[in-house]
Design an enzyme around this catalytic site. Structure first.
Site, mmCIF file in Angstrom:
data_model
loop_
_atom_site.group_PDB
_atom_site.id
_atom_site.type_symbol
_atom_site.label_atom_id
_atom_site.label_comp_id
_atom_site.label_asym_id
_atom_site.label_seq_id
_atom_site.Cartn_x
_atom_site.Cartn_y
_atom_site.Cartn_z
ATOM 1 N N ASP A 1 42.104 0.334 50.035
ATOM 2 C CA ASP A 1 42.544 1.378 49.290
ATOM 3 C C ASP A 1 43.240 2.922 51.259
ATOM 4 O O ASP A 1 43.957 3.517 50.482
ATOM 5 C CB ASP A 1 42.225 2.567 48.247
ATOM 6 C CG ASP A 1 40.986 2.609 49.143
ATOM 7 O OD1 ASP A 1 40.290 2.379 49.893
ATOM 8 O OD2 ASP A 1 40.096 3.088 47.586
ATOM 9 N N ASP B 1 38.753 2.184 54.175
ATOM 10 C CA ASP B 1 38.770 1.103 54.585
ATOM 11 C C ASP B 1 39.961 0.554 55.298
ATOM 12 O O ASP B 1 39.894 -0.703 56.342
ATOM 13 C CB ASP B 1 39.019 -0.015 53.509
ATOM 14 C CG ASP B 1 38.361 -0.044 52.432
ATOM 15 O OD1 ASP B 1 37.782 -0.141 52.900
ATOM 16 O OD2 ASP B 1 39.022 -0.734 51.082
ATOM 17 N N ASP C 1 39.169 -5.601 49.030
ATOM 18 C CA ASP C 1 38.050 -4.596 48.477
ATOM 19 C C ASP C 1 38.454 -4.340 46.843
ATOM 20 O O ASP C 1 39.191 -4.353 46.756
ATOM 21 C CB ASP C 1 39.132 -2.740 49.269
ATOM 22 C CG ASP C 1 37.816 -2.312 48.267
ATOM 23 O OD1 ASP C 1 36.630 -1.787 48.831
ATOM 24 O OD2 ASP C 1 38.314 -0.892 48.334
HETATM 25 P P1 ADP Z 1 33.805 0.351 48.011
HETATM 26 O O1 ADP Z 1 33.623 -1.106 48.709
HETATM 27 O O2 ADP Z 1 33.683 -0.310 46.569
HETATM 28 O O3 ADP Z 1 35.343 0.894 47.575
HETATM 29 P P2 ADP Z 1 32.491 1.812 49.419
HETATM 30 O O4 ADP Z 1 32.281 1.494 50.684
HETATM 31 O O5 ADP Z 1 33.533 3.110 49.631
HETATM 32 O O6 ADP Z 1 32.407 1.304 47.995
HETATM 33 O O7 ADP Z 1 31.425 2.746 49.018
HETATM 34 C C1 ADP Z 1 29.361 1.437 49.042
HETATM 35 C C2 ADP Z 1 28.843 2.526 48.422
HETATM 36 O O8 ADP Z 1 27.815 3.555 48.888
HETATM 37 C C3 ADP Z 1 29.014 2.558 46.003
HETATM 38 O O9 ADP Z 1 29.260 1.744 45.533
HETATM 39 C C4 ADP Z 1 28.225 3.269 46.136
HETATM 40 O O10 ADP Z 1 27.015 3.778 45.547
HETATM 41 C C5 ADP Z 1 28.002 4.661 48.216
HETATM 42 N N1 ADP Z 1 28.969 6.035 47.647
HETATM 43 C C6 ADP Z 1 29.733 5.735 48.887
HETATM 44 N N2 ADP Z 1 29.725 7.008 49.339
HETATM 45 C C7 ADP Z 1 29.160 8.159 48.208
HETATM 46 C C8 ADP Z 1 29.547 9.185 47.913
HETATM 47 N N3 ADP Z 1 30.417 9.954 48.231
HETATM 48 N N4 ADP Z 1 29.241 9.372 46.438
HETATM 49 C C9 ADP Z 1 28.001 8.368 46.105
HETATM 50 N N5 ADP Z 1 27.902 7.272 46.475
HETATM 51 C C10 ADP Z 1 28.445 6.794 47.470
HETATM 52 MG MG MG Z 2 37.555 1.249 48.464
#
Ligand code: ADP
Ligand code: MG
Length: 742
Positions: free
Chosen positions: A629, A633, A428
């Site tokens: 984390d 996930d 991730d």
């Molecule tokens: P990663 O796979 O990098 O851990 P996430 O799956 O948690 O990322 O989130 C993917 C995308 O969704 C982020 O890059 C963001 O654009 C958007 N996103 C998700 N949750 C939020 C939030 N609470 N506030 C703003 N953007 C969010």
């Molecule tokens: Mg993440």
């Protein structure tokens, strides 16, 4: 049932049974049992078990020493018995050869010894042997008898039947020698063989008990981290109290050099704290007001005031010890093979031994009964399946213990085995490859919007104030940094991996990815060029909309962890495919990928998409580890063959994954996989040798080599070899204690 930690979990029908009845039933089989007290902490348990194991070792050592002494005495005392009848056949060819060598020596050095009447010697040896059997070897016979009562047979059966047969034969030869001579047999006694077999098996058991205690060394070291007392401030008065009486909420004073007694949050003071024994992180971590600290870590040169948060069984240390205890006793799938074989092993050996006796008795030319008897005893003695039983659990025990020292909690034998087979590691991005501590770098206001950059931050922060996402924390921090007042928030809704929405000061606000806002029919085109430009710089753009209209883009940079690039190199050189999997935009992911050396990138996926990607890799025949984390996930972690959580010490992450990393460092992933591979190598070696030993030694003991090259196995030598095989298996497992040490 956990043989290494001597724990069993029982599900029972309270209408039909009770813990006391269960204990009584176990005691009736010849083993001991006790119901654990609900109040004992895992730390106390580990300590009590250790004391018990130490006691067991000391007792076995004493018995082994006495039996060895008695065996040596019996050998010397047997010399005069041999001096007369030079042609004496024997149950133990080795003992026979040694004693025959000693006869001329004794004739010269101690003629009086040779002159002692044989009756005196045989009766003395009878008494000595019986005493040793009753005192030192009693448990073999008692357990074999109890097993028989339950129509079972175990290694005690083999020892009891083997030594018992030799003893009974000798007993008759001593008490009624004439019954032998009248039939043309010589009334030989084999007391020295009985004594030495018992002595060697006890020596093996003692060495094994000591080695087994050492396999739990890492667990014990963890339990030892818990200090006994804490300096607590109650009502302004400082006093030292027992750790068990510290309550959550108490204020605890940590002096320089102290070991931290409880988990807590720093109220005041500043000091570098060494958490290496818990997290494997070698550098001390600076702690200031607001930081959390872990019980068991060592304070540096500063003083800290800490508010206790988790105490006793709730503490992180107790959680780790509990987890390790469960992990160390859990079974690895490879164990099943050993279990299946052990199950039919003892009856098979007894049958083989009977066949051996019969074949010898029917075919040997001289002393057929005698030779058949000797070979049958040798088969019984050499075939103890102890090494097979120890092969897997000792390695799992040592490897998981070593993992704990490295800040890698492997949740048991099954996780260990699967982690050893991994060929693909999916990472991730946020919080795993990157530090997960993003900061706001840019705020771009939509053209023709009536909102200012401060308004965009304030409205976005309003939504994020109820979100758990790492990006949310950064946007809140930006609002605080700009000195803006919080808004009134209601109707919060979040979409995992997309974004979140809420009513802020009466306006419907939404924050998230382009896809998220498009779901709400917001046109993101006006700021798409800005977003693309920022993403190419490795910054994550999030769009902000108010009342259905786009108002701005906030860009956040999340620095890559300093250790990530090296860790990717290590994973690669271990032959693993590395994949970066993220919900973020492709441009951001590619920029991060370039920085750490990952070329396979899957971007813009939702949490469900992450699961699908893991499943796709598995369908292609890969064994996949997912590193995340731990919170958002979770589904992908669960789907992967091995879910690895970057815990950094949060309780949830520790519980959820197959492998929990106490260290916020991708290097720990490489450690976990390397350790698992080494452990599996050791397990395979152990199993191979334990099997090979039996496959080779049993036919030799039965005498298959005798007709061609005249080789027979001495029962005494067999008992020494058997002891050695168990000890060598445990010794091989103990090598894992030094796995991955620099
Ligand atoms: P990663 O796979 O990098 O851990 P996430 O799956 O948690 O990322 O989130 C993917 C995308 O969704 C982020 O890059 C963001 O654009 C958007 N996103 C998700 N949750 C939020 C939030 N609470 N506030 C703003 N953007 C969010
Ligand atoms: Mg993440």
């Amino acid at each position: 049932m956990n043989l290494m930690t001597a724990n069993a979990a029982v599900r029972y029908d309270p209408a039909a049974a009770s813990p006391d009845l269960l204990v009584a039933a176990i005691r009736a089989t010849g083993y001991d049992a006790a119901v654990p007290l609900a109040t004992t902490s895992p730390l106390d348990e580990a300590e009590a078990r250790d004391a018990e194991q130490q006691q067991e070792f000391v007792a076995l050592r004493r018995k082994a020493a006495v039996a060895l002494g008695a065996g040596a005495f019996a050998m010397v005392a047997s010399i005069p018995l041999m001096s007369g009848a030079g042609s004496r056949t024997t149950i133990d060819p080795l003992m026979h050869a040694i004693t025959m060598r000693l006869v001329p020596l004794a004739n010269r050095a101690a003629p009086w010894l040779v002159a002692v009447p044989h009756v005196v010697i045989t009766w003395t040896l009878l008494v000595v042997t019986l005493a040793v059997m009753v005192w030192a070897g009693r448990h073999f016979y008692v357990r074999a008898w109890r097993a028989l009562q339950h129509r079972a047979a175990d290694m005690n059966t083999l020892i009891a039947v083997g030594t018992g047969a030799a003893f009974v034969y000798s007993l008759f030869a001593t008490v009624a020698p004439r019954a032998f001579t009248s039939r043309g047999l010589s009334p030989d006694v084999y007391y020295e063989a009985v004594l030495l077999i018992i002595a060697f098996i006890l020596t093996g058991n003692a060495l094994e008990a000591r080695a087994r205690r050492r396999t739990a060394g890492a667990l014990r070291a963890l339990a030892d981290l818990q200090p006994r007392t804490a300096r607590v401030i109650r009502g302004g008065i400082e006093s030292d109290v027992a750790v068990a009486s510290v309550q959550s909420g108490d204020e605890v004073l940590i002096r320089p050099g102290d070991r931290l007694p409880v988990d807590g949050a720093v109220i005041s003071g500043e000091s570098a704290v060494d958490e290496s024994l818990l997290t494997g992180e070698s550098l001390p971590v600076t702690k200031r007001a607001g930081d959390s600290v872990i019980g068991g870590s060592i304070n540096g040169t500063g003083a800290l005031r800490v508010r206790a948060t988790r105490v006793g069984a709730e503490s992180m240390l107790a959680a780790i010890v509990r987890l390790m205890r469960d992990a160390q006793g859990s079974r690895a799938p490879v164990q099943r093979l050993a279990d299946r074989i052990s199950g039919v092993f003892v009856p098979t050996i007894i049958a083989l031994s009977a066949v051996t006796f019969t074949v010898w008795a029917l075919t040997a030319h001289d002393a057929p009964m005698m030779r058949g008897f000797a070979a049958a005893v040798a088969v019984l003695i050499i075939a103890c399946p102890c090494a097979m039983g120890l092969a897997v659990p000792t390695a799992v025990m040592v490897a998981t213990g070593r993992g704990a020292q490295l800040g890698v909690l492997i949740k048991g034998g099954e996780a260990l085995q699967r982690a050893g087979d991994i060929d693909t590691v999916v990472l991730d991005k946020t919080g795993t490859v990157t530090a997960g501590k993003p900061v706001v770098t840019d705020v771009v206001v939509a053209p023709s919007s009536r909102y200012t950059s401060d308004d965009v931050v304030r409205l976005a922060a309003g939504v994020e104030s109820l979100s758990q996402h790492p990006l949310a924390g950064a946007i809140l921090a930006e609002r605080v940094g700009r000195g803006l007042v919080p808004g009134v928030v209601a109707d919060f809704q979040s979409s995992s991996g997309l974004g979140a929405a809420a009513t802020v000061d009466g306006h419907a606000a939404a924050v998230g990815s382009a896809a998220y806002l498009q779901q709400g029919s917001v046109d993101v085109v006006p700021l798409e060029a800005d977003a693309a430009r920022l993403a190419a710089l490795g910054r994550t753009p999030v769009f902000v909309a108010v009342d259905g209209a786009l108002v701005g883009v906030i860009a956040l940079a999340d620095p890559v962890r300093a250790t990530s690039a090296d860790a990717v190199v290590r994973l690669r050189s271990a032959g693993l495919a590395v994949v970066l999997l993220t919900g973020d935009r492709r441009a951001v992911a590619e920029s991060i990928g370039r920085e750490v050396g990952i070329t396979t990138i899957v971007a813009g996926v939702t949490p469900a998409g992450k699961v699908a990607e893991v499943a796709r890799l598995q369908r292609d025949g890969h064994v996949v580890a997912m590193v995340g984390d731990g919170i958002n996930d979770a589904p992908a972690l669960a789907r992967a063959d091995v879910g690895i959580a970057m815990g950094g010490g949060t309780g949830v992450a520790i519980e959820a994954a197959d492998v929990a990393l106490m260290r916020e460092d991708l290097g720990a992933v490489a450690d976990a996989i390397a350790l698992s591979r080494q452990a599996m190598r050791v397990i395979r070696q152990n199993l191979f040798w334990a099997f090979a030993y039996n496959v080779i030694a049993i036919p030799i003991a039965a005498g298959v080599l005798y007709p061609s090259i005249g080789v027979l196995l001495s029962p005494v030598l067999a008992s020494a070899a058997m002891a050695l095989s168990s000890v060598s298996v445990v010794g091989n497992s103990l090598r894992l204690r030094n796995a991955l040490s620099p």
